[in-house]
Scaffold this motif. Structure first.
Motif, PDB file in Angstrom:
ATOM      1  N   GLN A 130      -5.862   1.815   6.650  1.00  0.00           N
ATOM      2  CA  GLN A 130      -4.801   1.889   5.611  1.00  0.00           C
ATOM      3  C   GLN A 130      -5.139   0.883   3.812  1.00  0.00           C
ATOM      4  O   GLN A 130      -4.083   1.462   3.119  1.00  0.00           O
ATOM      5  CB  GLN A 130      -3.125   2.228   5.850  1.00  0.00           C
ATOM      6  CG  GLN A 130      -3.716   3.291   6.608  1.00  0.00           C
ATOM      7  CD  GLN A 130      -3.026   3.076   7.975  1.00  0.00           C
ATOM      8  OE1 GLN A 130      -3.482   2.460   8.547  1.00  0.00           O
ATOM      9  NE2 GLN A 130      -2.041   3.633   9.063  1.00  0.00           N
TER      10      GLN A 130
ATOM     11  N   ASP B  90      -1.503   3.282  -4.014  1.00  0.00           N
ATOM     12  CA  ASP B  90      -2.869   3.891  -3.154  1.00  0.00           C
ATOM     13  C   ASP B  90      -3.856   3.130  -3.444  1.00  0.00           C
ATOM     14  O   ASP B  90      -4.975   2.672  -2.799  1.00  0.00           O
ATOM     15  CB  ASP B  90      -2.982   5.437  -3.369  1.00  0.00           C
ATOM     16  CG  ASP B  90      -2.134   6.548  -2.749  1.00  0.00           C
ATOM     17  OD1 ASP B  90      -1.436   6.264  -1.179  1.00  0.00           O
ATOM     18  OD2 ASP B  90      -1.927   7.500  -3.194  1.00  0.00           O
ATOM     19  N   LYS B  91      -3.593   2.879  -4.590  1.00  0.00           N
ATOM     20  CA  LYS B  91      -4.776   2.234  -5.500  1.00  0.00           C
ATOM     21  C   LYS B  91      -5.240   0.104  -5.643  1.00  0.00           C
ATOM     22  O   LYS B  91      -5.554   0.136  -6.408  1.00  0.00           O
ATOM     23  CB  LYS B  91      -5.168   2.905  -7.111  1.00  0.00           C
ATOM     24  CG  LYS B  91      -5.576   4.459  -6.487  1.00  0.00           C
ATOM     25  CD  LYS B  91      -5.766   5.024  -8.109  1.00  0.00           C
ATOM     26  CE  LYS B  91      -6.435   6.696  -7.938  1.00  0.00           C
ATOM     27  NZ  LYS B  91      -5.042   7.422  -7.588  1.00  0.00           N
TER      28      LYS B  91
ATOM     29  N   ASP C 231      -0.182   3.213  -9.639  1.00  0.00           N
ATOM     30  CA  ASP C 231      -1.624   3.745  -9.529  1.00  0.00           C
ATOM     31  C   ASP C 231      -1.962   4.351 -11.424  1.00  0.00           C
ATOM     32  O   ASP C 231      -2.841   4.823 -11.327  1.00  0.00           O
ATOM     33  CB  ASP C 231      -1.522   4.859  -9.119  1.00  0.00           C
ATOM     34  CG  ASP C 231      -1.652   4.742  -7.283  1.00  0.00           C
ATOM     35  OD1 ASP C 231      -1.632   3.192  -7.210  1.00  0.00           O
ATOM     36  OD2 ASP C 231      -1.028   5.079  -6.753  1.00  0.00           O
TER      37      ASP C 231
ATOM     38  N   ARG D  23       0.618  -1.066  -0.043  1.00  0.00           N
ATOM     39  CA  ARG D  23      -0.032   0.067  -0.263  1.00  0.00           C
ATOM     40  C   ARG D  23       1.261   1.162   0.176  1.00  0.00           C
ATOM     41  O   ARG D  23       0.525   2.328  -0.368  1.00  0.00           O
ATOM     42  CB  ARG D  23      -0.638   0.049   1.569  1.00  0.00           C
ATOM     43  CG  ARG D  23      -1.910   0.938   1.684  1.00  0.00           C
ATOM     44  CD  ARG D  23      -2.969   1.301   0.320  1.00  0.00           C
ATOM     45  NE  ARG D  23      -3.581   0.237  -0.058  1.00  0.00           N
ATOM     46  CZ  ARG D  23      -4.131  -0.343  -1.147  1.00  0.00           C
ATOM     47  NH1 ARG D  23      -3.215  -0.160  -2.212  1.00  0.00           N
ATOM     48  NH2 ARG D  23      -5.387  -0.998  -1.114  1.00  0.00           N
TER      49      ARG D  23
END
Length: 340
Positions: A66, A38-39, A250, A34
Motif C-alpha cells: 500500500q 493516496d498520491k 492529493d 499513506r
C-alpha cells in the motif's frame, strides 16, 4: 520493464514528496502518511548500500504494498555496491532509488557519502551510470546547493550537469548549504540560509530536468506557490510534525493548488484507514508506540490535542497496549462538529 525516462511516481502532474528522515520515516510512518494521502511520494530513511547487500533486508527495506509510490534512499559512493543495492531494491518492488548527496552528519562523512559527495560529482556520476545499467526503475539524486565555503552557483550547476550527463533526470535539491564542520545535522536543517532563487535558476536553465524543491516548506499553501516554479516539492519536518497537512496533498498534486485548513472528518477517516494496519502489526508483536509516535502531531492546534498527545505518549509505551489507547486518546478531542 519500466521506462527509465518516466517520472518517478508515474504521474503526469506535480510531485509532492515526504522527505527521508532518519529515525522518522520508517515503514509505520510511511503507512500512516499513506493513510493521509493516496498520491504523495513516500521515501524511506537512508539505508547504506552495504546494509542492503549484507543486512537483514526485510527489517531494513521491507515495506507494504500500500506504500506505493515509494523511494528507497541509498547511502554510498561505490558504484558496484550501489548497483547491487539498486538491483535488490528493484526486486523488492521499489518505484525509485535515490542517492543521498545531502546528509551532513559525521557518520555519513566518515563513510564517504551524503553531502560530502557534492564535492565529488564524477563519483556520483559513476554511481548513477552503474545503477541505471543495473535497474529499470528511475535513479535519482538528492543534494544540497553546496558544502562549506564552496560557491553555491558553481557547485550546484556543475554537480547537476555532470550527474545529469550520466543519465540522472530527477534532482531533489535542499536549498541550503551543508556545513560539514561546525554545525550539527540539526543545525544544518535551520542555520544555513535558504536560497530558493538559486534552485529556481537551476530549473530555468535546465528545463529538461525534473527539479524538486526541499527545505523550509511548512504548509501546503507554500508548496502550491513553489509548484509555479518547480516540478515538485518535498516536505520534511512539516509533514512529520503536523501530518494533517498531508490531507491536502492529493488535491495539491492534482491541481497544483495548496490549502491549509484543518479537516477533522478527513483526519478521523485517515485514522480509520490506518487502523487495520495497526491491528495487523500488533498481532505480529509490534509495540503500539512504534506506530503512535508518528501520530502525535495529527491534531496539532485543535481542542484536545494536548490530551491526545499525552495519552499516546504515556500509555502506548506500556506492555500490551492496544488500540484501546488510541480510542482513549480520541475521546479527548472535541468531535461534536463531526458527530452532530
Amino acid at each position: 520493464m519500466a521506462d527509465k525516462n518516466k517520472k518517478p511516481n508515474n504521474f503526469n502532474m506535480p510531485l509532492l514528496a515526504v522527505a527521508p528522515m532518519m529515525d522518522w520515516t520508517d515503514r509505520h510512518c510511511r503507512m500512516f502518511h499513506r493513510a493521509l494521502s493516496d498520491k504523495a511520494l513516500l521515501w524511506t530513511e537512508m539505508v547504506t548500500a552495504d546494509a542492503v547487500i549484507h543486512g537483514d533486508r526485510e527489517r531494513l527495506i521491507g515495506f507494504s504494498e500500500q506504500e506505493h509510490p515509494v523511494v528507497l534512499q541509498l547511502g554510498g559512493s561505490d558504484p558496484a555496491k550501489l548497483a547491487e543495492a539498486s538491483r535488490i531494491a528493484e526486486a523488492f518492488g521499489y518505484d525509485e532509488v535515490n542517492i543521498n548527496c545531502g546528509c551532513p552528519s559525521d557518520r555519513v562523512q566518515s563513510g564517504r557519502f551524503g553531502a560530502c559527495l557534492m564535492q565529488e560529482p564524477s563519483t556520483v556520476a559513476a554511481c548513477v551510470a552503474a545503477m541505471r545499467a543495473a535497474v529499470s526503475i528511475p535513479v535519482t539524486v538528492k543534494c544540497r546547493v553546496a558544502v562549506d565555503e564552496d560557491p553555491p552557483r558553481e557547485t550546484l550547476f556543475g554537480f547537476v550537469d555532470e550527474v545529469a550527463d550520466a543519465g540522472c533526470e530527477v534532482f531533489t535539491v535542499h536549498a541550503r548549504k551543508a556545513w560539514l564542520s561546525g554545525l550539527s545535522p540539526k543545525e544544518n536543517r535551520d542555520i544555513p540560509p535558504l536560497d530558493y532563487g538559486l534552485v529556481a535558476d537551476l530549473k530555468a536553465e535546465r528545463p529538461d530536468l525534473t527539479i524538486l524543491l526541499n527545505g523550509g516548506i511548512k504548509t501546503m499553501g507554500e508548496a502550491g506557490e513553489h509548484l509555479k516554479t518547480f516540478d515538485g516539492v518535498m516536505l520534511g519536518r512539516a509533514a512529520y510534525q503536523t501530518p494533517a497537512c498531508l490531507l491536502a496533498a492529493d488535491r495539491l498534486i492534482e491541481t497544483g493548488t495548496g490549502e491549509d485548513a484543518f479537516d477533522m472528518e478527513s483526519a478521523l477517516a485517515a485514522l480509520e484507514r490506518y487502523r487495520p494496519y495497526m491491528t495487523a502489526r500488533l498481532e505480529e508483536g509490534v509495540k503500539l508506540s512504534s506506530m503512535t509516535r508518528h501520530m502525535l502531531g495529527l491534531f496539532a492546534g485543535q481542542p484536545g490535542a494536548r490530551a491526545w498527545r499525552r495519552t499516546l505518549s504515556e500509555k502506548a509505551v506500556r506492555e500490551g497496549a492496544g488500540l484501546e489507547v488510541l480510542d482513549e486518546a480520541l475521546s479527548h478531542l472535541q468531535l461534536e462538529s463531526v458527530t452532530a
